[in-house]
Design a protein around this motif. Sequence first.
Motif: not given
Length: 167
Positions: A138-140, A146-154
């Motif tokens: 879902e995050l993808e 980018g990757i920073a947003e992905y890491l923060i959201r998981k």
Amino acid sequence: MKLTSKISPYDIRWSILFHAAKAQIAKAFGTELIDIHHVGSTAVLGLAAKPEIDILIEVSAHINETARNNVMRGLGYVRGSDLSSGHHFYRRDINGVRTHKVHVCISGHREIDRMLRFRDMLINHQKIRQSYQDLKLELEKSNTGGIAEYLIRKAPFIENVMESLTD
């Protein structure tokens, strides 16, 4: 902005790639090497993941970093910024695509236990593993930062799982 790699179904080759990298990387650490672990989603059988092999190296100390960096560079790894005191980071990209991430932590660093416990929780608990995979997919799909947003959201999911281990 996109992620460093697209999330893919589990691939048995990830374990093979880890073992090949482990054999190569070990020589960069000499007598300071304690252990090398496969961590992250590619270490979890059946879990979809970005096909980036996460490696955790436990060392007794950070000794002769210049020589280590030279060996790692010769293997195609670039030293990134330290993630915290005692936690060094390397990355390997091939043709602009991230293939490996290496975390080098001094024995006793809190990230060693944290990475191993989270990996083991995913291995041993199918329901948590499935929830994590659903979240990542879902995050993808919704990612714009980018990757920073992905890491923060998981991160909240990971924090909740880690807190449940201490309850």
